[in-house]
Design an enzyme around this catalytic site. Structure first.
Site, PDB file in Angstrom:
ATOM      1  N   ASP A 155     -36.562   2.541 -17.968  1.00 30.57           N
ATOM      2  CA  ASP A 155     -35.864   3.177 -16.858  1.00 30.57           C
ATOM      3  C   ASP A 155     -36.387   2.549 -15.567  1.00 30.57           C
ATOM      4  OD1 ASP A 155     -35.085   5.000 -14.805  1.00 30.57           O
ATOM      5  OD2 ASP A 155     -34.988   6.632 -16.265  1.00 30.57           O
ATOM      6  N   TYR A 181     -24.708   8.257  -1.989  1.00 35.62           N
ATOM      7  CA  TYR A 181     -24.472   6.937  -2.612  1.00 35.62           C
ATOM      8  C   TYR A 181     -24.373   5.868  -1.521  1.00 35.62           C
ATOM      9  CZ  TYR A 181     -22.414   3.210  -5.433  1.00 35.62           C
ATOM     10  OH  TYR A 181     -22.172   2.006  -6.060  1.00 35.62           O
ATOM     11  N   PRO A 228     -19.102  -5.161  -4.363  1.00 37.42           N
ATOM     12  CA  PRO A 228     -17.731  -4.918  -4.808  1.00 37.42           C
ATOM     13  C   PRO A 228     -17.162  -3.588  -4.330  1.00 37.42           C
ATOM     14  CG  PRO A 228     -19.280  -5.197  -6.679  1.00 37.42           C
ATOM     15  CD  PRO A 228     -20.077  -4.926  -5.446  1.00 37.42           C
ATOM     16  N   GLU A 239     -18.056   1.970 -16.497  1.00 38.20           N
ATOM     17  CA  GLU A 239     -18.429   3.367 -16.798  1.00 38.20           C
ATOM     18  C   GLU A 239     -18.921   4.095 -15.540  1.00 38.20           C
ATOM     19  OE1 GLU A 239     -21.133   3.407 -20.130  1.00 38.20           O
ATOM     20  OE2 GLU A 239     -19.786   2.175 -21.307  1.00 38.20           O
TER      21      GLU A 239
HETATM   22  P1  NDP Z   1     -21.949   1.145 -15.418  1.00 43.79           P
HETATM   23  O1  NDP Z   1     -22.208   2.609 -15.469  1.00 43.79           O
HETATM   24  O2  NDP Z   1     -20.917   0.583 -16.306  1.00 43.79           O
HETATM   25  O3  NDP Z   1     -23.335   0.348 -15.663  1.00 43.79           O
HETATM   26  C1  NDP Z   1     -24.523   0.776 -15.042  1.00 43.79           C
HETATM   27  C2  NDP Z   1     -25.704   0.104 -15.707  1.00 43.79           C
HETATM   28  O4  NDP Z   1     -26.893   0.510 -15.030  1.00 43.79           O
HETATM   29  C3  NDP Z   1     -25.845   0.486 -17.153  1.00 43.79           C
HETATM   30  O5  NDP Z   1     -26.194  -0.649 -17.901  1.00 43.79           O
HETATM   31  C4  NDP Z   1     -26.994   1.478 -17.159  1.00 43.79           C
HETATM   32  O6  NDP Z   1     -27.732   1.364 -18.375  1.00 43.79           O
HETATM   33  C5  NDP Z   1     -27.837   0.949 -15.992  1.00 43.79           C
HETATM   34  N1  NDP Z   1     -28.677   1.995 -15.443  1.00 43.79           N
HETATM   35  C6  NDP Z   1     -28.306   3.109 -14.790  1.00 43.79           C
HETATM   36  N2  NDP Z   1     -29.380   3.851 -14.476  1.00 43.79           N
HETATM   37  C7  NDP Z   1     -30.465   3.173 -14.946  1.00 43.79           C
HETATM   38  C8  NDP Z   1     -31.849   3.441 -14.944  1.00 43.79           C
HETATM   39  N3  NDP Z   1     -32.362   4.543 -14.378  1.00 43.79           N
HETATM   40  N4  NDP Z   1     -32.687   2.543 -15.525  1.00 43.79           N
HETATM   41  C9  NDP Z   1     -32.182   1.418 -16.094  1.00 43.79           C
HETATM   42  N5  NDP Z   1     -30.883   1.107 -16.121  1.00 43.79           N
HETATM   43  C10 NDP Z   1     -30.037   1.993 -15.563  1.00 43.79           C
HETATM   44  O7  NDP Z   1     -21.605   0.832 -13.888  1.00 43.79           O
HETATM   45  P2  NDP Z   1     -21.301  -0.543 -13.123  1.00 43.79           P
HETATM   46  O8  NDP Z   1     -21.392  -1.705 -14.017  1.00 43.79           O
HETATM   47  O9  NDP Z   1     -20.066  -0.334 -12.369  1.00 43.79           O
HETATM   48  O10 NDP Z   1     -22.522  -0.537 -12.089  1.00 43.79           O
HETATM   49  C11 NDP Z   1     -23.412  -1.623 -11.938  1.00 43.79           C
HETATM   50  C12 NDP Z   1     -23.804  -1.746 -10.475  1.00 43.79           C
HETATM   51  O11 NDP Z   1     -22.631  -2.040  -9.727  1.00 43.79           O
HETATM   52  C13 NDP Z   1     -24.369  -0.481  -9.859  1.00 43.79           C
HETATM   53  O12 NDP Z   1     -25.434  -0.825  -9.006  1.00 43.79           O
HETATM   54  C14 NDP Z   1     -23.209   0.094  -9.038  1.00 43.79           C
HETATM   55  O13 NDP Z   1     -23.641   0.873  -7.969  1.00 43.79           O
HETATM   56  C15 NDP Z   1     -22.576  -1.209  -8.597  1.00 43.79           C
HETATM   57  N6  NDP Z   1     -21.187  -1.115  -8.151  1.00 43.79           N
HETATM   58  C16 NDP Z   1     -20.216  -0.636  -8.989  1.00 43.79           C
HETATM   59  C17 NDP Z   1     -18.898  -0.582  -8.549  1.00 43.79           C
HETATM   60  C18 NDP Z   1     -17.800  -0.011  -9.377  1.00 43.79           C
HETATM   61  O14 NDP Z   1     -16.746   0.331  -8.819  1.00 43.79           O
HETATM   62  N7  NDP Z   1     -17.951   0.084 -10.694  1.00 43.79           N
HETATM   63  C19 NDP Z   1     -18.536  -1.078  -7.214  1.00 43.79           C
HETATM   64  C20 NDP Z   1     -19.652  -1.531  -6.425  1.00 43.79           C
HETATM   65  C21 NDP Z   1     -20.903  -1.578  -6.895  1.00 43.79           C
HETATM   66  P3  NDP Z   1     -28.343   2.573 -19.223  1.00 43.79           P
HETATM   67  O15 NDP Z   1     -27.527   3.792 -18.926  1.00 43.79           O
HETATM   68  O16 NDP Z   1     -28.264   2.089 -20.637  1.00 43.79           O
HETATM   69  O17 NDP Z   1     -29.750   2.665 -18.727  1.00 43.79           O
HETATM   70  C1  8X3 Z   2     -18.825   1.703  -6.246  1.00 45.24           C
HETATM   71  C2  8X3 Z   2     -17.430   1.664  -5.771  1.00 45.24           C
HETATM   72  O1  8X3 Z   2     -15.623   2.726  -4.346  1.00 45.24           O
HETATM   73  O2  8X3 Z   2     -17.339   4.208  -5.201  1.00 45.24           O
HETATM   74  O3  8X3 Z   2     -19.743   1.198  -5.359  1.00 45.24           O
HETATM   75  O4  8X3 Z   2     -17.839   2.687  -3.434  1.00 45.24           O
HETATM   76  S1  8X3 Z   2     -17.079   2.895  -4.641  1.00 45.24           S
END
Ligand code: NDP
Ligand code: 8X3
Length: 264
Positions: free
Chosen positions: A71, A164, A194, A200
């Site tokens: 984590d 956030y 992004p 997810e």
């Molecule tokens: P997902 O939920 O699909 O993936 C998130 C990943 O982060 C998972 O692999 C999860 O793994 C890991 N994670 C979360 N909490 C922890 C923790 N405490 N320790 C270790 N690993 C952790 O989301 P996204 O792929 O969309 O998100 C990835 C990044 O992109 C994030 O930083 C998010 O803020 C950013 N983002 C996402 C956007 C979107 O619209 N989807 C837009 C802009 C930015 P596990 O649960 O197995 O630990």
């Molecule tokens: C994740 C996308 O639209 O919630 O950063 O900001 S949004």
């Protein structure tokens, strides 16, 4: 096969370390960098997913994939992970600080303290812990790239996004600070920020409520995780003299906080 071998020769012995590789953008980055012939260090909390990904990518791309389950909020676990890499004499060439999440969309006056802690501890402190222990290893080699996955949420605010946003504004600040702190090294630092990417992310934000999560991506074409991974590969493939500090990437149907949905 010939192409894959050529790529492997190109990036031989270069490792990409990805946090949050069990899903979404992190997972897509693992696939994209594997395709380029990099070795991988994939991390997250869900071990079953990391094992499946490791097996798939090692088989397909003839690369080494190491996985570590921890984590990012757990400082001791992060430190222990970094020392394991050091003992193996493995220094990541690229660090992708991706693990992150949003939880809930309450107004501040109705906010759930535990959700705030999760967002700040994961997106901000987790990124800092990983960077604190991996950067010195990279500095010793005086080469490499850090990609911080920020967000458009680090540039502009929408209702209910409060904490956030605060976390992602912090990632923006840390990306700029990291650039300054590493100015006398050859290590480049980029944040890819992004807008909506269908992963997810919303399922996590709405605590498993699938119907609510699905609604976020209805009526328009959101970005795919692989779109962001392709951009990460582009950033990593620039010449040594080119440091892209920040990239903001929206789906075409989204401009700032406005999403143009077909029925709107
Ligand atoms: P997902 O939920 O699909 O993936 C998130 C990943 O982060 C998972 O692999 C999860 O793994 C890991 N994670 C979360 N909490 C922890 C923790 N405490 N320790 C270790 N690993 C952790 O989301 P996204 O792929 O969309 O998100 C990835 C990044 O992109 C994030 O930083 C998010 O803020 C950013 N983002 C996402 C956007 C979107 O619209 N989807 C837009 C802009 C930015 P596990 O649960 O197995 O630990
Ligand atoms: C994740 C996308 O639209 O919630 O950063 O900001 S949004």
């Amino acid at each position: 096969m010939i192409l894959i071998l050529q790529h492997n020769i190109m990036h031989k012995n270069k490792y990409v370390l990805i946090t949050g590789a069990s899903s979404g953008i992190g997972r897509a980055c693992a696939v994209a960098f594997a395709q380029e012939g990099y070795h991988l260090i994939i991390t997250a909390r869900r071990e079953d997913r990391l094992i499946i990904l490791k097996d798939e990518l090692e088989d397909k791309y003839n690369i080494i994939v190491l996985y570590y389950t921890f984590d990012v909020r757990d400082h001791d676990a992060v430190k222990d992970f970094a020392s394991k890499l050091e003992n193996l004499d493995i220094v990541p060439h690229i660090l992708i600080n991706n693990a992150g999440l949003a939880v809930s969309r309450n107004k501040i006056q109705e906010g759930i303290i535990e959700d705030w802690e999760r967002m700040i501890d994961t997106n901000v402190k987790g990124l800092l812990y990983v960077s604190r222990y991996i950067l010195p290893m990279m500095i010793k080699k005086n080469t490499g790239l850090v990609i911080n996955i920020g967000s458009t949420a680090g540039h502009i605010i929408y209702p209910g996004g409060n904490v956030y946003h605060a976390a992602k504004y912090a990632v923006k600040a840390l990306n700029e600070a990291m650039n300054l702190d590493l100015v006398d090294t050859n290590i480049k630092v980029c944040s890819i920020d992004p807008g909506a990417v269908e992963t997810e992310f919303s399922l996590v934000r709405f605590k498993g409520d699938e119907a609510n999560a699905k609604k976020v991506y209805e009526g328009y074409e959101a970005l795919e995780a692989s779109d962001i991974a392709d951009i990460a590969v582009f950033v990593a493939s620039r010449p040594a003299r080119v440091n892209i500090q920040n990239l903001i990437v929206y789906p075409t149907a989204q401009r700032s906080v406005y999403v143009h949905k077909k029925d709107s």
